[in-house]
Design a protein around this motif. Structure first.
Motif, short mmCIF file in Angstrom:
data_model
loop_
_atom_site.label_atom_id
_atom_site.label_comp_id
_atom_site.label_asym_id
_atom_site.label_seq_id
_atom_site.Cartn_x
_atom_site.Cartn_y
_atom_site.Cartn_z
N GLU A 30 0.84 -1.20 0.00
CA GLU A 30 0.00 0.00 0.00
C GLU A 30 0.87 1.25 0.00
N LYS A 31 0.52 2.18 -0.86
CA LYS A 31 1.25 3.43 -0.98
C LYS A 31 0.25 4.56 -1.14
N SER A 32 0.74 5.78 -0.94
CA SER A 32 -0.12 6.96 -1.15
C SER A 32 0.75 8.12 -1.61
N VAL A 33 0.10 9.07 -2.29
CA VAL A 33 0.79 10.25 -2.77
C VAL A 33 -0.17 11.43 -2.61
N GLU A 34 0.41 12.58 -2.25
CA GLU A 34 -0.42 13.77 -2.05
C GLU A 34 0.32 14.98 -2.62
N LYS A 35 -0.41 15.79 -3.37
CA LYS A 35 0.14 17.04 -3.89
C LYS A 35 -0.72 18.17 -3.32
N LEU B 280 4.62 24.38 -3.68
CA LEU B 280 3.97 23.10 -3.97
C LEU B 280 4.65 22.00 -3.16
N VAL B 281 3.85 21.18 -2.49
CA VAL B 281 4.37 20.08 -1.69
C VAL B 281 3.91 18.77 -2.33
N TYR B 282 4.88 17.85 -2.57
CA TYR B 282 4.57 16.58 -3.22
C TYR B 282 5.11 15.45 -2.33
N ARG B 283 4.22 14.88 -1.54
CA ARG B 283 4.63 13.86 -0.56
C ARG B 283 4.18 12.47 -1.02
N GLY B 284 5.02 11.52 -0.74
CA GLY B 284 4.67 10.14 -0.98
C GLY B 284 4.86 9.33 0.28
N TYR B 285 4.09 8.25 0.42
CA TYR B 285 4.21 7.38 1.59
C TYR B 285 4.13 5.93 1.11
N GLU B 286 4.97 5.12 1.66
CA GLU B 286 4.90 3.70 1.36
C GLU B 286 5.15 2.91 2.64
N THR B 287 4.59 1.74 2.67
CA THR B 287 4.69 0.89 3.86
C THR B 287 5.84 -0.09 3.69
N THR B 288 6.78 -0.01 4.60
CA THR B 288 7.92 -0.93 4.61
C THR B 288 7.88 -1.69 5.93
N VAL C 22 6.59 5.02 5.68
CA VAL C 22 7.73 5.89 5.46
C VAL C 22 7.38 6.96 4.42
N GLN C 23 7.78 8.21 4.72
CA GLN C 23 7.57 9.28 3.75
C GLN C 23 8.69 9.26 2.72
N VAL C 24 8.30 9.38 1.45
CA VAL C 24 9.25 9.40 0.33
C VAL C 24 8.86 10.54 -0.61
N ARG D 84 9.10 10.75 -7.16
CA ARG D 84 9.78 9.49 -7.42
C ARG D 84 8.82 8.31 -7.30
N LEU D 85 7.89 8.41 -6.36
CA LEU D 85 6.93 7.33 -6.16
C LEU D 85 6.05 7.16 -7.40
N ILE D 86 5.54 8.27 -7.95
CA ILE D 86 4.69 8.20 -9.14
C ILE D 86 5.50 7.74 -10.35
N ASP D 87 6.72 8.26 -10.49
CA ASP D 87 7.55 7.86 -11.63
C ASP D 87 7.87 6.37 -11.59
N ASN D 88 7.96 5.81 -10.40
CA ASN D 88 8.25 4.38 -10.27
C ASN D 88 7.01 3.51 -10.47
#
Length: 722
Positions: A88-93, A110-118, A123-125, A129-133
């Protein structure tokens, strides 16, 4: 990748932070009427996924939110997405907006935050990069579509190459072909070098090499000409396909133009016939005014005759009066010329004035020769005679003037009575009969004008019908101008001729290429037939020949693998086409590589005939079928799937077509998010049809109570109805 949830806060019409969409693994419908926020939802998702944006935009801020903010107060615009992709991941702009003054706002960074579960941690990323991946621009290009016009992804010339690079091993052949071609060239150079150095065959080898080199140049040039001609043919064919879509329209337009010109010519002729007689002028010029007054005509003739007779009588009396007055003047003249004893005197002009003056001056009568002294009777007589002469001259002048006045005095200065009498005479006899017949002439004229006027009305109605038909034709052709249709009609003829010439030239070029390649083969055989003393030459030759065959094999393999790739995609697309079309006619999809290495999607009948003018719904289903096939390739080749998001992609569907389409989509094991106004009639959702579906359904609409002129009162509401 599976989208699980999207939240929208203060993005345009989505005011507040409670705008939440949750998605299933299959189909999710978002229904909305015009202006309810469908496109805004799609734009919000695109904005979130666009990793090239570095600044916030005040235009994205909700107008309602801005209107409620006080000076110094700030709020946030944000779009976030929760999704599944290897966990599960999330992204917020987001960005903030602060109200500085009544009409001024300050936009924050502009704030572009990503979160992924490890493991157990979240973890915030980097959001970018999260969307590009997980959902890069390439995937978005083949998965997000705004309107029906964007569904044909192969309109982009690089689309096929990009797909091949992503989903096929064909790209590996590029390096192999390049390497083997390079090795082949080096081996050939070494082989020829050894042949030139061999004393036994050097001269023959050099001569053959020169011929081979020249011939190779000609072959390369010929291949370039063939490629250029193939490209031209592609251009001609593509342009003709576009024009032929309007050919029927253009021909109908030409026919309408011809009919219109004919009717307009007839209209002009009828108007000329109707206006050929001016009624106002005809009253006098054609004497129509007399037709209704036969009694007046007779009275007019009688009065004209009486006037003429009276004039002649008055003129005769006037002549008699003039003669009397002139006679009186002559009688006075005779009386004045008689002496006292009744004997006529000398004429008044004898002696003349000059003679009398001379005799008086000289004091001598030059008639009798006697002297005349001043004061004598003779002298006084001559002096009296001179005075009488002068008086007579004056009297004669006065009489002449008086006589002339008598003679010149006219009783009737103008000839009006004669003109009237002549007109009266001219109206007699045959002309009088003609005037009597004017009633019939006028009646016939009126009947003719009535008939012509009726014909004119019919022609003008026909002209209007043709103009209306032209308007409908232009609308059906996509609102193209008349000039475009005219040009299309002429261009089709010209392009057919150009295409024909290009095809003939291509045939000649291929024949010439075949002859050149045969000559090249003969020269290569002659070169190979040489028997050099140096055995090493033969080794170089064999190596060169082997590498040449390997290079050819890789080149053929590359083409064959591309053909198989397109055939496989075509097969998958047709399987979806069958499903999505249900029992409706659908044809067969064919993917064709063009001379410029782009791809065309065409629809054919099973008989092999191309369907030149598919309906809008057929095109939509065809393109969506190809998109599903591409999606399958992604899942197979990259072991990952991604959602397909459509905004108003089925606007050309009818009610029955859309129902069948959604029933099929609902059964596919693929996440689809479709934003549409389907299933809505007159602002009401057609629930009986919705109930047949198993998918999730949202209804978005404008909140009640909005001002039609004030955007700050517009707010999109979200309701999950299924």
């Amino acid at each position: 990748m599976i989208i699980k949830e999207i939240r929208i806060k203060n993005f345009r019409s989505y005011y507040g932070d409670n705008n939440i969409f949750q998605f299933s693994n299959g189909l999710t419908l978002i229904l909305g009427d015009n202006g309810d926020g469908k496109t805004t939802f799609f734009d919000a998702l695109q904005w979130l996924l666009n990793t090239t944006i570095d600044k916030g935009n005040i235009d994205h801020m909700s107008e309602m939110c801005k209107s409620k903010m006080e000076v110094g107060e700030q709020d946030e615009v944000s779009v976030s997405m929760l999704f599944e992709h290897n966990g599960e991941k999330s992204v917020e702009k987001s960005f903030t907006v602060e109200r500085i003054s009544e009409g001024t706002f300050k936009v924050g960074p502009l704030v572009y935050r990503g979160y992924e579960t490890t493991g157990p941690e979240r973890v915030q990323v980097s959001g970018k990069r999260l969307i590009d991946n997980c959902y890069d621009a390439f995937i978005q290009r083949f998965s997000m579509f705004k309107g029906e016009s964007e569904l044909n992804v192969f309109e982009n010339a690089t689309a096929l190459k990009d797909l091949v690079d992503k989903f096929s091993d064909i790209r590996k052949f590029d390096d192999l072909v390049e390497f083997t071609t390079s090795f082949e060239g080096k081996a050939n150079a070494a082989y020829l070098k050894e042949m030139r150095s061999d004393k036994k065959v050097a001269n023959e080898a050099k001569a053959l090499e020169s011929q081979i080199s020249r011939l190779a140049g000609e072959i390369d040039t010929k291949k370039g000409d063939i490629k250029e001609k193939n490209t031209s043919l592609e251009v001609y064919s593509k342009r003709l396909d576009e024009l032929e879509e309007n050919q029927e329209t253009s021909e109908r337009y030409k026919n309408l133009q011809s009919r219109l010109k004919s009717k307009e010519d007839k209209q002009k002729k009828l108007k000329a016939q109707i206006s050929s007689v001016d009624y106002n002028h005809a009253l006098l010029d054609k004497m129509w005014i007399l037709c209704a007054f036969p009694d007046i005509l007779q009275e007019f003739k009688q009065k004209c005759s009486a006037l003429s007779k009276e004039k002649r009588k008055l003129e005769k009396d006037d002549e008699r009066r003039k003669a009397i007055e002139v006679g009186k003047l002559e009688a006075v003249k005779e009386i004045q010329g008689v002496l006292a004893n009744g004997v006529p005197g000398l004429p008044w002009y004898l002696p003349d004035k000059e003679t009398l003056e001379e005799m008086l001056h000289d004091h001598i009568c030059k008639v009798c020769g006697r002297p005349v002294e001043e004061g004598t009777d003779a002298y006084n007589f001559m002096l009296q005679k001179l005075e009488e002469y002068k008086r007579h001259i004056s009297s004669e002048a006065a009489k002449k003037t008086q006589k002339k006045e008598i003679e010149d005095k006219e009783l009737f200065k103008f000839s009006n009575i004669e003109s009237l009498h002549n007109l009266s005479i001219s109206l007699s006899g045959s002309n009088e009969s003609q005037i009597t017949g004017l009633i019939g002439e006028i009646s016939d004229r009126f009947e003719l004008v009535d008939r012509l006027t009726q014909d004119l009305k019919e022609v003008e109605q026909q002209i209007q019908d043709i103009v209306d038909e032209k308007s409908r034709l232009l609308i059906q052709a996509g609102n193209v101008s008349e000039a475009v249709l005219e040009k299309d009609f002429n261009d089709i003829k010209g392009l057919f001729e150009q295409k024909g010439r290009a095809e003939n030239r291509l045939t000649e070029l291929n024949r010439e290429l075949g002859e050149l390649e045969k000559k090249m083969s003969d020269l290569q055989k002659q070169m190979d037939a040489l028997n050099p003393d140096n055995s090493q030459v033969k080794v170089y030759r064999d190596v060169y020949r082997v590498l040449e065959e390997i290079a050819k094999a890789f080149s053929v393999a590359k083409k064959e693998n591309l053909r198989r790739f397109l055939a496989e995609m075509e097969e998958k697309a047709n399987s979806y086409l069958v499903k999505l079309s249900a029992s409706d006619f659908h044809g067969e999809i064919r993917l064709r590589q063009t001379a410029d290495n782009s791809t065309e999607i065409r629809l054919y009948s099973s008989s092999g005939t191309e369907i030149k003018k598919p309906s809008g719904s057929q095109l939509t289903v065809m393109y969506i079928s190809v998109l599903f096939a591409i999606s399958d390739f992604t899942q197979e080749k990259r072991d990952e799937d991604y959602p397909l998001v459509f905004d108003a992609a089925t606007s050309s569907f009818g009610d029955s077509k859309e129902e069948n389409f959604y029933n099929v989509i609902d059964t596919l094991h693929k996440q689809c998010i479709i934003v549409t106004k389907d299933f809505i009639t007159k602002g009401k959702v057609r629930f009986p049809e919705i109930e047949k579906l198993t998918c999730s359904v949202y209804r978005i609409k404008k909140a009640d109570g909005f001002n039609t002129r004030n955007m700050a009162t517009i707010r999109s509401t979200i309701e999950k109805i299924k």
